[in-house]
Write an enzyme that holds these catalytic residues in place. Structure first.
Site, PDB file in Angstrom:
ATOM      1  N   THR A  26      -9.659 -10.434  -4.327  1.00  0.00           N
ATOM      2  CA  THR A  26      -9.875  -9.916  -2.736  1.00  0.00           C
ATOM      3  C   THR A  26     -10.855 -11.175  -2.274  1.00  0.00           C
ATOM      4  O   THR A  26     -11.623 -11.705  -2.861  1.00  0.00           O
ATOM      5  CB  THR A  26     -10.679  -8.742  -2.406  1.00  0.00           C
ATOM      6  N   ARG A  60       0.925  -1.306  -0.097  1.00  0.00           N
ATOM      7  CA  ARG A  60      -0.045  -0.119   0.057  1.00  0.00           C
ATOM      8  C   ARG A  60       0.919   1.197  -0.095  1.00  0.00           C
ATOM      9  O   ARG A  60       1.862   1.264   0.975  1.00  0.00           O
ATOM     10  CB  ARG A  60      -0.943   0.133   1.067  1.00  0.00           C
ATOM     11  N   ARG A 101     -15.008  -6.700   5.662  1.00  0.00           N
ATOM     12  CA  ARG A 101     -15.499  -5.426   6.579  1.00  0.00           C
ATOM     13  C   ARG A 101     -16.787  -4.785   5.897  1.00  0.00           C
ATOM     14  O   ARG A 101     -17.442  -4.604   6.879  1.00  0.00           O
ATOM     15  CB  ARG A 101     -14.334  -4.550   6.084  1.00  0.00           C
ATOM     16  N   ASP A 150     -16.276  -8.496  -2.639  1.00  0.00           N
ATOM     17  CA  ASP A 150     -17.177  -7.204  -2.511  1.00  0.00           C
ATOM     18  C   ASP A 150     -17.116  -6.472  -3.823  1.00  0.00           C
ATOM     19  O   ASP A 150     -17.959  -5.388  -3.666  1.00  0.00           O
ATOM     20  CB  ASP A 150     -16.511  -6.560  -0.924  1.00  0.00           C
ATOM     21  N   ASP A 190     -11.046  -2.727  -4.721  1.00  0.00           N
ATOM     22  CA  ASP A 190     -11.445  -1.503  -5.462  1.00  0.00           C
ATOM     23  C   ASP A 190     -10.363  -0.427  -5.324  1.00  0.00           C
ATOM     24  O   ASP A 190     -10.313   0.478  -6.149  1.00  0.00           O
ATOM     25  CB  ASP A 190     -12.842  -0.928  -4.807  1.00  0.00           C
TER      26      ASP A 190
END
Ligand code: F6P
Length: 323
Positions: A125, A72, A175, A129, A103
């Site tokens: 992932t 990241r 999450r 989601d 995303d």
């Protein structure tokens, strides 16, 4: 097109390596070389990359995690970082970029595309989601791991009989999306499932469990998605309502490891081929997916702005099966 780049970004997911492998092989079929970019966008800015040969990736299909590593980066979110990344792409002859991630990774891809680099996103992932696809890479492996764990918990739960009924609260990842929780709950035979997308009432859940105890069942397994509630807070509420000492189990990163399932390897391969072909066709700012078994594509903004929802059918099935 002579050379494209591939990177993995955000949380790693089982099946990413199968995807990298298929990208290299699909590109080779079109006479295109693939640069493997290490450590996501950070590595792109730093020029950390080398050519991946078919020979090199041949044996990575069953490996979990990502051989390219993931990262990241705050710098990449700035114009300075984006310029650096584009400079490195140009310097290394990269004419198109495939980004495997979630995303946030897709958002990064869109940002760099503004500097003239064609980009394609592949959903990777465990959370599943991302909209625009039925499945993202890694979700099936994660569900299988949770299912296996529930089975192990059932083994001990049904064996040890105590004076009062036992409740096992199992926290799984997710999450904003309860896909892992609800799928594993259905196929793993849980007694209740809490997900972030659906409002719940702990008292109602406890009376549901109590009914089962009154009917003779001496244990219950509750699956809770991390985004629904904190499992320790949940324990306090359940303990108070049922006058018991519930057991908690947080599966955490166990769910992100392990050899990818056959299904994850298959969708990773399907999406890889589609992504390479989109670049060959001169497309950019697209994401690929698998819908009803077929590789498809749509605007990458779908994956950035929309979320995959648990289907009404799945919710209904869950509600019937927990009864
Ligand atoms: O990749 C998605 C995910 O696994 C989520 O399910 C989870 O909440 C998060 O990543 C954990 O991230 P980290 O590895 O930074 O703790």
């Amino acid at each position: 097109m002579k050379r494209i780049g591939v990177l993995t970004s955000g949380g790693d997911a089982p099946g990413m390596n199968a995807c990298i492998r298929a990208i290299v092989k699909a590109a080779a079929a079109y006479g295109i070389e693939v640069m493997g970019i290490y450590e996501g966008y950070k590595g792109l800015m730093e020029g950390k990359m080398n050519v991946l040969t078919c020979n090199y990736v041949d044996d990575i299909i069953e490996l979990s995690g990502t051989i390219l590593k993931s990262a990241r980066s705050k710098l990449f979110r700035t114009e300075e970082g984006l310029k650096l990344a584009k400079e490195q792409a140009d310097k290394n002859g990269i004419e198109g970029l495939i980004v495997i991630g979630g995303d946030g990774s897709f958002r990064g891809a869109c940002d760099i595309s503004r500097y003239g680099l064609p980009v394609i996103g592949i959903p990777g992932t465990i959370d599943n989601d991302i909209a625009g696809t039925d499945y993202s890479i890694g979700a099936d492996t994660a569900v299988n791991i949770v299912t296996e764990t529930l089975s192990r918990i059932h083994d001990t739960a049904r064996s040890l009989i105590m004076d009062s009924p036992r409740v096992f609260l199992v926290e799984v990842m997710g999450r904003a999306c309860g896909y892992i929780a609800m799928t594993a709950s259905i196929v793993g035979g849980a007694d209740y499932c809490l997900v972030p997308e659906i409002p719940y009432d702990i008292d109602e859940m406890c009376s549901h469990l109590k009914k089962k105890f009154d009917n003779g069942k001496m244990y219950s397994v509750v699956v809770v998605a991390e985004g629904a509630t904190n499992v320790n807070d949940l324990k306090k509420q359940v303990d108070a309502a049922l006058n018991i000492d519930a057991r908690t189990c947080v599966l955490g990163h166990l769910q992100r490891g392990g050899s990818p399932t056959a299904f994850d390897r298959m969708i990773a391969s399907q999406m890889a081929l589609k992504a390479v072909e989109l670049l060959v066709e001169g497309k950019t700012n697209q994401m690929v997916g698998v819908v009803a078994g077929k590789a498809v594509s749509c605007d990458i903004s779908v994956g950035i702005n929309d979320k995959n929802k648990i289907s009404a059918e799945m919710v209904r099935l869950n509600n019937i099966l927990i009864g």
